[in-house]
Write a protein that holds these residues in place. Sequence first.
Motif, mmCIF file in Angstrom:
data_model
loop_
_atom_site.group_PDB
_atom_site.id
_atom_site.type_symbol
_atom_site.label_atom_id
_atom_site.label_comp_id
_atom_site.label_asym_id
_atom_site.label_seq_id
_atom_site.Cartn_x
_atom_site.Cartn_y
_atom_site.Cartn_z
ATOM 1 N N ALA A 11 0.841 -1.207 0.000
ATOM 2 C CA ALA A 11 0.000 0.000 0.000
ATOM 3 C C ALA A 11 0.875 1.256 0.000
ATOM 4 C CB ALA A 11 -0.937 0.002 1.206
ATOM 5 N N PHE A 12 1.970 1.239 0.775
ATOM 6 C CA PHE A 12 2.888 2.386 0.749
ATOM 7 C C PHE A 12 3.519 2.532 -0.630
ATOM 8 C CE2 PHE A 12 3.485 1.745 5.527
ATOM 9 C CZ PHE A 12 2.566 2.734 5.833
ATOM 10 N N GLY A 13 3.864 1.404 -1.243
ATOM 11 C CA GLY A 13 4.427 1.444 -2.594
ATOM 12 C C GLY A 13 3.430 2.006 -3.594
ATOM 13 N N LEU A 14 2.177 1.607 -3.467
ATOM 14 C CA LEU A 14 1.145 2.110 -4.367
ATOM 15 C C LEU A 14 0.958 3.617 -4.186
ATOM 16 C CD1 LEU A 14 -1.911 0.035 -5.275
ATOM 17 C CD2 LEU A 14 -2.046 2.486 -5.299
ATOM 18 N N ALA A 15 0.993 4.067 -2.944
ATOM 19 C CA ALA A 15 0.885 5.520 -2.687
ATOM 20 C C ALA A 15 2.062 6.255 -3.328
ATOM 21 C CB ALA A 15 0.837 5.783 -1.186
ATOM 22 N N ALA A 16 3.260 5.679 -3.245
ATOM 23 C CA ALA A 16 4.450 6.308 -3.833
ATOM 24 C C ALA A 16 4.341 6.356 -5.358
ATOM 25 C CB ALA A 16 5.702 5.557 -3.407
#
Length: 149
Positions: A95-100
Motif C-alpha cells: 500500500a505504501f508502494g502504491l501511494a508512492a
Amino acid sequence: MKQNHLASVTKVLLDIMFYGGIITCVSLPWWMKWLGSSYPSFQEFYTQMLFIYGGAGVLAVAIIWQLRKIFRTVLRKNCFVEENTRSLRIMGCLAFGLAAVMACRLFFIITPATLIIILVFLVGGLFSLVLSQVFHEAVNYKNENDLTI
C-alpha cells in the motif's frame, strides 16, 4: 453459518477483482490509447501514465492476492496464524508502494482524486501494519493457549 456465507461471498468478489485486475493490467496499453482520445493528458504523457498505472495495477493485484490468502484461512476457520501476520505486513508495504507510485503522477497531472488515492493507501498501509501487530499478538496468545492444553 451467516458469517461463513459472508466470507465466502467476499472470497468470490476478491477472486473476481484479482482476475479482473490481471486482465486490466495486461490490456492497459490499449485502455490508455482509448482514454487518450478523450483525455489529452493521457496522450501527452502516454508512457509515463502507462508505467504509473501499470505499477499501481500490479501492486493492487498483489494486495488482492494477499487478501485472498487471508480469506482462505478465514474459510478454514483458522485465521490467527503467522501467515496472516506476514500477509498484513506485506499488504502494508504494498500500500505504501502504491501511494508512492501514485505520487509520481503528481509530476505530470495534479488532480484531487490522485491526492485522495495517495491518502487512502497511506492510511490503508498504516492500518495493515498495525493490524499485523495485533494479529501477531493474537497468534502468540493462541500458541500459548495451545501449549497449556
